[in-house]
Design a protein around this motif. Sequence first.
Motif, PDB file in Angstrom:
ATOM      1  N   THR A 240     -20.434   9.734  -3.274  1.00 23.33           N
ATOM      2  CA  THR A 240     -21.318   8.693  -3.339  1.00 23.33           C
ATOM      3  C   THR A 240     -21.921   8.330  -1.801  1.00 23.33           C
ATOM      4  O   THR A 240     -23.377   8.436  -2.012  1.00 23.33           O
ATOM      5  CB  THR A 240     -20.569   7.017  -3.908  1.00 23.33           C
ATOM      6  N   ASP A 241     -20.818   8.521  -0.820  1.00 23.73           N
ATOM      7  CA  ASP A 241     -22.448   7.861   0.129  1.00 23.73           C
ATOM      8  C   ASP A 241     -23.106   8.933   0.923  1.00 23.73           C
ATOM      9  O   ASP A 241     -24.227   9.003   1.141  1.00 23.73           O
ATOM     10  CB  ASP A 241     -21.007   7.823   1.729  1.00 23.73           C
ATOM     11  N   GLN A 242     -22.863  10.663   0.832  1.00 22.36           N
ATOM     12  CA  GLN A 242     -23.971  11.542   1.107  1.00 22.36           C
ATOM     13  C   GLN A 242     -25.014  11.092  -0.215  1.00 22.36           C
ATOM     14  O   GLN A 242     -26.033  12.382   0.606  1.00 22.36           O
ATOM     15  CB  GLN A 242     -22.786  12.631   0.463  1.00 22.36           C
ATOM     16  N   ILE A 243     -24.790  11.233  -1.394  1.00 20.50           N
ATOM     17  CA  ILE A 243     -25.941  11.493  -2.250  1.00 20.50           C
ATOM     18  C   ILE A 243     -26.681  10.076  -2.189  1.00 20.50           C
ATOM     19  O   ILE A 243     -27.897  10.460  -1.771  1.00 20.50           O
ATOM     20  CB  ILE A 243     -24.980  11.163  -3.528  1.00 20.50           C
ATOM     21  N   PHE A 244     -26.352   8.763  -1.796  1.00 20.51           N
ATOM     22  CA  PHE A 244     -27.133   8.244  -1.308  1.00 20.51           C
ATOM     23  C   PHE A 244     -28.330   7.652   0.523  1.00 20.51           C
ATOM     24  O   PHE A 244     -28.890   7.337   0.327  1.00 20.51           O
ATOM     25  CB  PHE A 244     -26.713   6.883  -1.411  1.00 20.51           C
ATOM     26  N   SER A 245     -26.816   9.489   1.286  1.00 18.98           N
ATOM     27  CA  SER A 245     -27.811   9.024   2.484  1.00 18.98           C
ATOM     28  C   SER A 245     -28.286  10.322   2.180  1.00 18.98           C
ATOM     29  O   SER A 245     -29.390  10.717   3.187  1.00 18.98           O
ATOM     30  CB  SER A 245     -26.501   8.770   3.423  1.00 18.98           C
ATOM     31  N   VAL A 246     -27.625  11.593   2.778  1.00 22.46           N
ATOM     32  CA  VAL A 246     -28.821  12.302   2.418  1.00 22.46           C
ATOM     33  C   VAL A 246     -27.860  13.664   1.161  1.00 22.46           C
ATOM     34  O   VAL A 246     -27.657  14.299   1.310  1.00 22.46           O
ATOM     35  CB  VAL A 246     -27.848  13.470   3.870  1.00 22.46           C
ATOM     36  N   PRO A 247     -29.167  13.190   0.195  1.00 19.43           N
ATOM     37  CA  PRO A 247     -28.886  13.886  -0.874  1.00 19.43           C
ATOM     38  C   PRO A 247     -29.895  15.556  -0.594  1.00 19.43           C
ATOM     39  O   PRO A 247     -30.517  15.342  -0.179  1.00 19.43           O
ATOM     40  CB  PRO A 247     -29.673  13.366  -2.081  1.00 19.43           C
ATOM     41  N   LYS A 248     -29.516  16.380  -1.783  1.00 24.25           N
ATOM     42  CA  LYS A 248     -29.157  17.895  -1.391  1.00 24.25           C
ATOM     43  C   LYS A 248     -30.666  18.076  -2.358  1.00 24.25           C
ATOM     44  O   LYS A 248     -31.509  19.142  -1.680  1.00 24.25           O
ATOM     45  CB  LYS A 248     -28.141  18.693  -1.167  1.00 24.25           C
ATOM     46  N   ASP A 249     -30.728  17.532  -3.772  1.00 23.46           N
ATOM     47  CA  ASP A 249     -32.162  17.860  -4.232  1.00 23.46           C
ATOM     48  C   ASP A 249     -32.560  16.746  -4.068  1.00 23.46           C
ATOM     49  O   ASP A 249     -32.870  15.644  -3.309  1.00 23.46           O
ATOM     50  CB  ASP A 249     -30.839  18.089  -5.309  1.00 23.46           C
ATOM     51  N   THR A 250     -33.984  17.694  -3.930  1.00 21.96           N
ATOM     52  CA  THR A 250     -35.190  16.884  -3.550  1.00 21.96           C
ATOM     53  C   THR A 250     -36.003  15.238  -4.959  1.00 21.96           C
ATOM     54  O   THR A 250     -35.854  14.313  -4.243  1.00 21.96           O
ATOM     55  CB  THR A 250     -36.409  17.119  -3.662  1.00 21.96           C
ATOM     56  N   ARG A 251     -35.310  16.379  -5.523  1.00 23.19           N
ATOM     57  CA  ARG A 251     -34.877  15.186  -6.844  1.00 23.19           C
ATOM     58  C   ARG A 251     -34.451  14.096  -7.000  1.00 23.19           C
ATOM     59  O   ARG A 251     -34.030  12.975  -7.492  1.00 23.19           O
ATOM     60  CB  ARG A 251     -34.572  16.026  -8.429  1.00 23.19           C
ATOM     61  N   THR A 252     -32.816  14.183  -6.839  1.00 24.89           N
ATOM     62  CA  THR A 252     -32.557  13.123  -6.854  1.00 24.89           C
ATOM     63  C   THR A 252     -32.983  12.368  -5.097  1.00 24.89           C
ATOM     64  O   THR A 252     -32.609  10.930  -6.028  1.00 24.89           O
ATOM     65  CB  THR A 252     -31.018  13.883  -5.489  1.00 24.89           C
ATOM     66  N   GLU A 253     -33.340  13.140  -4.351  1.00 24.99           N
ATOM     67  CA  GLU A 253     -33.640  11.575  -3.236  1.00 24.99           C
ATOM     68  C   GLU A 253     -35.108  11.493  -4.129  1.00 24.99           C
ATOM     69  O   GLU A 253     -34.991   9.911  -3.323  1.00 24.99           O
ATOM     70  CB  GLU A 253     -34.258  12.518  -2.454  1.00 24.99           C
ATOM     71  N   ASN A 254     -35.606  11.602  -4.696  1.00 28.77           N
ATOM     72  CA  ASN A 254     -37.491  10.501  -5.298  1.00 28.77           C
ATOM     73  C   ASN A 254     -36.467  10.085  -6.336  1.00 28.77           C
ATOM     74  O   ASN A 254     -36.875   8.863  -6.158  1.00 28.77           O
ATOM     75  CB  ASN A 254     -37.050  11.964  -6.262  1.00 28.77           C
ATOM     76  N   TYR A 255     -35.794   9.913  -6.742  1.00 27.72           N
ATOM     77  CA  TYR A 255     -34.703   9.053  -8.168  1.00 27.72           C
ATOM     78  C   TYR A 255     -34.840   7.893  -7.239  1.00 27.72           C
ATOM     79  O   TYR A 255     -34.436   6.365  -7.566  1.00 27.72           O
ATOM     80  CB  TYR A 255     -33.628   9.562  -8.968  1.00 27.72           C
ATOM     81  N   ILE A 256     -33.478   8.438  -6.132  1.00 28.79           N
ATOM     82  CA  ILE A 256     -32.983   7.069  -5.486  1.00 28.79           C
ATOM     83  C   ILE A 256     -33.318   6.302  -4.371  1.00 28.79           C
ATOM     84  O   ILE A 256     -33.650   5.516  -4.439  1.00 28.79           O
ATOM     85  CB  ILE A 256     -31.795   7.457  -4.498  1.00 28.79           C
ATOM     86  N   THR A 257     -35.390   7.030  -4.126  1.00 31.66           N
ATOM     87  CA  THR A 257     -36.075   6.359  -3.194  1.00 31.66           C
ATOM     88  C   THR A 257     -37.235   5.677  -4.611  1.00 31.66           C
ATOM     89  O   THR A 257     -38.194   4.708  -3.954  1.00 31.66           O
ATOM     90  CB  THR A 257     -36.990   7.157  -2.082  1.00 31.66           C
ATOM     91  N   GLY A 258     -37.059   5.676  -5.021  1.00 30.04           N
ATOM     92  CA  GLY A 258     -37.582   5.064  -6.369  1.00 30.04           C
ATOM     93  C   GLY A 258     -38.985   5.688  -6.887  1.00 30.04           C
ATOM     94  O   GLY A 258     -40.016   4.960  -7.337  1.00 30.04           O
ATOM     95  N   ARG A 259     -38.999   6.701  -6.165  1.00 29.92           N
ATOM     96  CA  ARG A 259     -40.365   7.383  -6.652  1.00 29.92           C
ATOM     97  C   ARG A 259     -39.952   7.856  -7.985  1.00 29.92           C
ATOM     98  O   ARG A 259     -41.182   7.786  -8.599  1.00 29.92           O
ATOM     99  CB  ARG A 259     -40.605   8.360  -5.781  1.00 29.92           C
ATOM    100  N   PHE A 260     -39.583   7.705  -9.085  1.00 24.09           N
ATOM    101  CA  PHE A 260     -39.818   7.939 -10.391  1.00 24.09           C
ATOM    102  C   PHE A 260     -38.913   7.309 -11.302  1.00 24.09           C
ATOM    103  O   PHE A 260     -37.371   7.098 -10.602  1.00 24.09           O
ATOM    104  CB  PHE A 260     -40.359   9.071 -11.246  1.00 24.09           C
ATOM    105  N   GLY A 261     -38.417   7.455 -12.192  1.00 27.99           N
ATOM    106  CA  GLY A 261     -37.416   6.740 -12.776  1.00 27.99           C
ATOM    107  C   GLY A 261     -37.324   5.316 -13.901  1.00 27.99           C
ATOM    108  O   GLY A 261     -37.249   4.550 -14.359  1.00 27.99           O
TER     109      GLY A 261
END
Lengths: 261, 282, 274
Positions: A240-261
């Motif tokens: 979880t820490d890794q996913i929320f701090s340094v996601p590997k996939d840009t789609r994950t990053e977009n989602y987590i930073t609230g760019r879509f969804g």
Amino acid sequence: MEKIEKTDMIEKKDKFTIGNLDLYYGDFHALKGINLNIRPNEITAFIGPSGCGKSTLLKSLNRMNDLVEGCRITGQVLLDGEDIYGDMNVNLLRKRVGMVFQKPNPFPMSIYDNIAFGPRTHGITNKAKLDEIVENSLRSAAIWDELKDRLKKSALGLSGGQQQRLCIARALAVEPEVILMDEPTSALDPISTSKIEDLAVELKDRYTIIMVTHNMQQAARISDKTAFFLLGEMVEFGETDQIFSVPKDTRTENYITGRFG
Amino acid sequence: MKKARETFMHILFLIAACTSILAVVLICVFLFSGGVPAMLEIGVFKFLFGTIWKPGNNLYGIFPMIIGSLYVTAGAILFGVPLGLLAAVFMARFCPKTLYRILKPAIELMAGIPSVIYGFFALVVIVPWVKNTFGGRGQSILAAALLLGFMILPTIIEVTEAAIRAVPNSYYEGGLALGASHERSVFFALLPGARSGILAGIVLGIGRAIGETMAVMMIVGNQPRIPGSILEGCRTLTTNIVMEMGYAADLHKEALIATAVVLFVFILIINLSFSALKRRGK
Amino acid sequence: MRKDFLSRLLRFLVWAAAIITMSLLILLVGYILINGIPHLKASLFDLNYTSDNVSMLPSIINTVLMTIISLLIAAPIGICSAIYLVEYAKRGNKLVEVVRITAETLSGIPSIVYGLFGAIFFVTVLGWGLSLLSGAFTMAIMILPLIMRTTEEALKSVPDSYREGSFGLGAGRLRTIFRVVLPSAVPGILSGVILAIGRVVGETAALMFTAGTVAKLPKSILSSTRTLSVHMYTLANEGLHVDEAYATAVVLLVIVILINGLSSLVAKRLGKGE
């Protein structure tokens, strides 16, 4: 169904081993080639936008999708190395893999009978034994003190948060190994939500917990592992820490930073 | 063991579900096999369009009864439909809440009152009234039509009210938004949307009217001839059966069963149009 | 704001229709009660029927027996049938379509046709004669669609979350149906069953040629019996006992009103349960 060599897939300690899982609702391809290993005594969170397949995947872990007409599954889901879509009795599977639903769904009967429903289903009729199970389950769900004086009252009279903890206690009463939680706090107020979250963390010492959530803060707060889903695919899975701090996939990053969804 | 019980019960439920199919098949088989031979023996045309019913002389023409049923039903529709429709609109869109709590069970009660009571009431109230107001013997098509119009009210009101309630409120709001009054919005924006439901209610009412037996029998006079005016008596398909079933034998009895076959076919047609309308409503 | 003429006319019409409808009902109920209550006397409730006292007590007892027997036949079949339709059948199942259509057909068939069928099949072909049994079977077929429909609706109104919860705990289909779904559906089913009782109590045409018109207590299930509605019809039709006919109508009407009230009372509990 595509056969996969079991020995390749299983790491002994994994609770669930999901291999090449595809799921269709009629013509709709709801889950695409999911591969995922779930470790015991951890909280695994499934996140992603609505309709991404996270709830569908959760429900295929205790075969609740069997109830949906036109649902077809290929691939493999192993529970402790045993194929749950094979010879396993579905009722015993659901005893081992309990479930808590999005909306609290206590049965229209007394609190006691709600908890005792599962054990009775699996053949326990001894009154003393049932009493003990009811008390233990309610204690485990941290709701015993609130309810001990009103066990004979209807469960429908409880508040939403109490109902959901009752449902968790009900799931615990059949002594499952895994608890699936399908957005268990989405219908609750913040105080009830935090109680459920605390409870989940407490319970992971004894159970494997898989939780679908819409709430990313919730996933970040309590889960050990997180899987991100999009359009039926599992985009990323990791700590979880890794996913929320340094996601590997840009789609994950977009989602987590609230760019879509 | 557990599995076997699940399978056993599954089959049991399945068999129960097939009971209604069995019932319809049995009814069809026995009705048709009892009535059709008689129809053929008499001659289908002579049976359906013969104007004289005199079992003593071996004359079996049910045309007067068909006409009688149609007259009485048409009269019932004439009285019952406008009244029922307006009352349903009232129930769905005009009725104050407190009043509704009384009206709704009252309508349900109307549907539950036995036909003998309706018949008896008509016999002691409607028949004398018709006699005193319009002359004649009182036991007449008019009396039966009035009574049936009354009896089909609950059917029409219930189905129509449900149909009106099923129309999306946006139709009504659309009407209001254009500056139409509450009444105009209900009648000209909401009602058209409930068209098939309303029609279904009317068709169901027709079915009730044409099938009603005891109440009609008590007040319609039961003369087996083609009536000359609505103040004369007549006989309907249903009452023809009840009147003579008690003592009929042989061909006479079969001719009565054949009468039921004709009635049954009428009802089937009405039912089918009802289901078709209901489905279209969805 | 003063409304236009058409609006006022429409408003007048719907109110008038409602008032006329209600007045008719009040007239009917009131007329029968006012004319009937004074004629209620003890001899009408004598256990022995004679052509002098025209007692309705045997007919009342017969009606109770008739109702019980026909419910014993129709209720289990109707409820099981609805369980199949709601809990087992898959969507688009051809059999379900056929069952629905036949049930709809059954509910539209006039009672006289049921009576005739019963007279042919139960009375003659099966040789049960004019009897309680023939009458009860005929009634059972007649109320079957009603019980099926109300049970179906009651089962459908049970939230799926109950079923999911039960399955999720590892309960099988039967246990889910009997322990979770049916108990929640009981009020709805019961109100349907009560309505069915009303149908049996009020029925005349279908019973005259199947159960017969003997106004005495039955010796066995194969005895001919007269129910209260048939009794009422006979009195009204003979025209010899008009006062007694009024009194009988009062009793019949009161029974029907009670049954209706009970049914909606039970149905209301369903709404509260949720």
